[in-house]
Design an enzyme around this catalytic site. Structure first.
Site, PDB file in Angstrom:
ATOM      1  N   CYS A 151     -24.432   4.203   3.353  1.00 16.25           N
ATOM      2  CA  CYS A 151     -24.172   4.741   4.704  1.00 16.25           C
ATOM      3  C   CYS A 151     -24.180   6.263   4.695  1.00 16.25           C
ATOM      4  O   CYS A 151     -24.852   6.885   5.516  1.00 16.25           O
ATOM      5  CB  CYS A 151     -22.856   4.199   5.250  1.00 16.25           C
ATOM      6  SG  CYS A 151     -23.002   2.459   5.696  1.00 16.25           S
ATOM      7  N   HIS A 152     -23.435   6.871   3.794  1.00 18.04           N
ATOM      8  CA  HIS A 152     -23.404   8.338   3.746  1.00 18.04           C
ATOM      9  C   HIS A 152     -23.481   8.848   2.305  1.00 18.04           C
ATOM     10  O   HIS A 152     -23.139   9.994   2.035  1.00 18.04           O
ATOM     11  CB  HIS A 152     -22.140   8.886   4.421  1.00 18.04           C
ATOM     12  CG  HIS A 152     -21.852   8.252   5.755  1.00 18.04           C
ATOM     13  ND1 HIS A 152     -21.013   7.176   5.893  1.00 18.04           N
ATOM     14  CD2 HIS A 152     -22.341   8.523   6.973  1.00 18.04           C
ATOM     15  CE1 HIS A 152     -20.984   6.808   7.172  1.00 18.04           C
ATOM     16  NE2 HIS A 152     -21.775   7.599   7.845  1.00 18.04           N
TER      17      HIS A 152
END
Ligand code: FES
Length: 192
Positions: free
Chosen positions: A156-157
């Protein structure tokens, strides 16, 4: 030219400090207290019931797993309290990698021994929930990328966890959460 004198608009209701004004203020205060009182009760009840789950609920929320079939280097995903749980048997190299790190230098300092159970230092049991914003990291299934530190990678990040589930790079603030668990036999784990 005749002078005009401003006059009050007598069509608008006028609030005075007299009896009517006092009554109206009291009503407003009473209404506010009542609304707060009702809201307070309504929100407290579910809070209390969440804080004190019954014994039945607690029993249902534990999970038993037999780790006997998990080979070194292999991980399985299970579900614990409706969330993913990662159970991974570390290889000798993965254990050595985790132990080669100075735990005190890490963002969330912990040694592999702190994270695992005595006598089961090769079983890494963590929640499969990134501590940044809750995505499920990769690395627990065959072929998935494990990130720069060989543990788990959150796509996701970009949080990288090492072979002990410790955060090593990226925005996640803490290591993967270790749930409460115990070994009830050499291979069976009771989580929760
Ligand atoms: S949720 Fe995992 S890095 Fe943001």
């Amino acid at each position: 030219m005749a002078e005009t004198t401003p006059t009050a608009d007598t069509s608008a209701p006028v609030m005075t400090d007299g009896e009517d004004g006092v009554r109206r203020r009291d009503f407003i205060n009473i209404a506010a207290v009542s609304a707060f009182g009702v809201g307070g009760v309504a929100t407290l009840v579910p809070l209390i019931s969440q804080m004190a789950p019954s014994a039945d609920v607690l029993a249902e929320s534990s999970t038993e797993l037999d780790t006997a079939g998990i080979e070194p280097g292999q991980a399985v995903k299970a579900i614990f309290r409706k969330q993913p749980l990662f159970v991974r048997r570390l290889t000798a190299e993965e254990i050595a990698e985790a132990n080669a790190v100075d735990a005190a230098s890490l963002r969330d300092p912990a040694s592999l021994a702190d994270i695992t159970k005595e006598g089961h230092g090769d079983m890494l049991i963590t929640m499969g929930v990134c501590t940044h914003l809750g995505c499920v990291p990769l690395g627990a299934a065959e072929g998935e990328v494990k990130g720069e530190f060989g543990g788990y990678f959150c796509p996701c990040h970009g949080s990288h966890y090492d072979t002990a589930g410790r955060i090593r790079k990226g925005p996640a603030p803490t290591n993967l959460e270790v749930p409460e668990y115990e070994f009830t036999s050499d291979t069976v784990v009771k989580v929760g």
